[in-house]
Design an enzyme around this catalytic site. Structure first.
Site, PDB file in Angstrom:
ATOM      1  N   ASP A   9     -30.043  67.410 -50.197  1.00 29.06           N
ATOM      2  CA  ASP A   9     -29.846  68.664 -50.916  1.00 29.06           C
ATOM      3  C   ASP A   9     -28.741  68.422 -51.943  1.00 29.06           C
ATOM      4  O   ASP A   9     -28.097  67.369 -51.939  1.00 29.06           O
ATOM      5  CB  ASP A   9     -29.443  69.759 -49.922  1.00 29.06           C
ATOM      6  CG  ASP A   9     -29.013  71.038 -50.611  1.00 29.06           C
ATOM      7  OD1 ASP A   9     -29.783  71.541 -51.444  1.00 29.06           O
ATOM      8  OD2 ASP A   9     -27.904  71.524 -50.319  1.00 29.06           O
ATOM      9  N   LYS A  50     -33.475  80.707 -55.979  1.00 31.64           N
ATOM     10  CA  LYS A  50     -32.475  81.757 -56.178  1.00 31.64           C
ATOM     11  C   LYS A  50     -33.059  83.157 -56.327  1.00 31.64           C
ATOM     12  O   LYS A  50     -32.460  84.125 -55.863  1.00 31.64           O
ATOM     13  CB  LYS A  50     -31.583  81.412 -57.373  1.00 31.64           C
ATOM     14  CG  LYS A  50     -30.777  80.123 -57.175  1.00 31.64           C
ATOM     15  CD  LYS A  50     -30.133  80.058 -55.797  1.00 31.64           C
ATOM     16  CE  LYS A  50     -29.465  78.714 -55.556  1.00 31.64           C
ATOM     17  NZ  LYS A  50     -29.185  78.469 -54.137  1.00 31.64           N
TER      18      LYS A  50
END
EC number: 3.11.1.1
Length: 264
Positions: A9, A50
């Site tokens: 990540d 997001k």
């Protein structure tokens, strides 16, 4: 068994210690509408695309109740879209300040490459956001071999598609020869859904939610208690292993390579 690739990540794992870039912005876009959300609430969906993160916040019962109190109705998809546009505008202005590699990451990546292990990456950021983060991280010495964003696949985490895209581009299979490393619950689910060995990292993580200074100054017992809570969350979400810092990853990979069984 040989591990051939590690998929990292980004924010909270390899850069942006504590994953603070998006946190303040999530809180700000709600505050601008008279709805106060806590840092803990803002962090809970971390790792998702997001806009999905904004949507998840509007679906939390307490936040929905507060929104209804302020506006007289529940949040709509139009509200989500409006807040996300504001989120993007603010985030783009601050992202360059949040791309510093976390301590130990560059050294571990150098070691992994010396062992013939390829380095891939996934993220909850969009491609446009990652153009900024990846450029700044590269200037500071961190650059994976490949990057996949949710824009590149049908859906982001917890779906496994970004990991599969990494596997194809890095030419690594089966998935048990790959390790996913992340700092959020959605990272753990992504790795497990992809059929990969999955590792959670605690210090610097969004789940722990502390700055380096806070970690250094915190009472050791209190810090260990908070770290244990994060460890349990990772395990409950599917992590095969949990490490305190990235420096422990090579040892975990060596241990995995000694295993003969197939992960499930």
């Amino acid at each position: 068994m040989k591990i051939e690739a590690v998929i990292f990540d980004w924010a909270g794992t390899t850069v942006d210690y504590g994953c603070f870039a998006p946190l303040e912005v999530f809180m700000e876009i709600f505050k601008n509408r008279g709805v106060m959300i806590t840092a803990e609430e803002a962090r809970r969906p971390m790792g998702l695309l997001k806009i999905d993160h904004v949507r998840a916040l509007t679906e939390m019962p307490r936040i929905r109740g507060e929104w209804e109190r302020v506006f007289g109705q529940l949040p709509t998809e139009a509200d989500v879209q409006e807040m996300y546009e504001e989120f993007e505008e603010i985030l783009f202005s601050i992202l360059p300040r949040y791309a510093t590699p976390i301590s130990g990451v560059k050294e571990v990546v150098t070691y992994l490459r010396s062992q013939g292990i390829k380095i891939g990456s996934t993220t909850g950021y969009t491609r446009e956001m990652m153009d900024i983060v990846a450029r700044e991280a590269k200037a500071q010495g961190y650059e994976p071999d490949y990057l996949v964003t949710p824009d590149d696949v049908p859906a982001g985490r917890p779906y496994p598609w970004m990991c599969y895209q990494n596997a194809m581009q890095l030419n690594v299979y089966p998935m048990k020869h790959m390790v996913k490393v992340g700092d959020t619950i959605s990272d753990m689910k992504e790795g497990r859904n992809a059929g990969m060995w999955t590792v959670g990292v605690i210090l610097g993580s969004s789940e722990l939610g502390l700055t380096e200074k806070e970690v250094e100054s915190m009472d050791l017992v209190a810090l260990q208690e908070r770290m244990e809570v994060v460890r349990k969350r990772f395990i409950e979400s599917g992590a095969h292993y949990v490490i305190e810092t990235m420096k422990e990853l090579p040892q975990v990979i060596e241990y995995i390579e000694k295993q003969e069984f197939i992960i499930s």
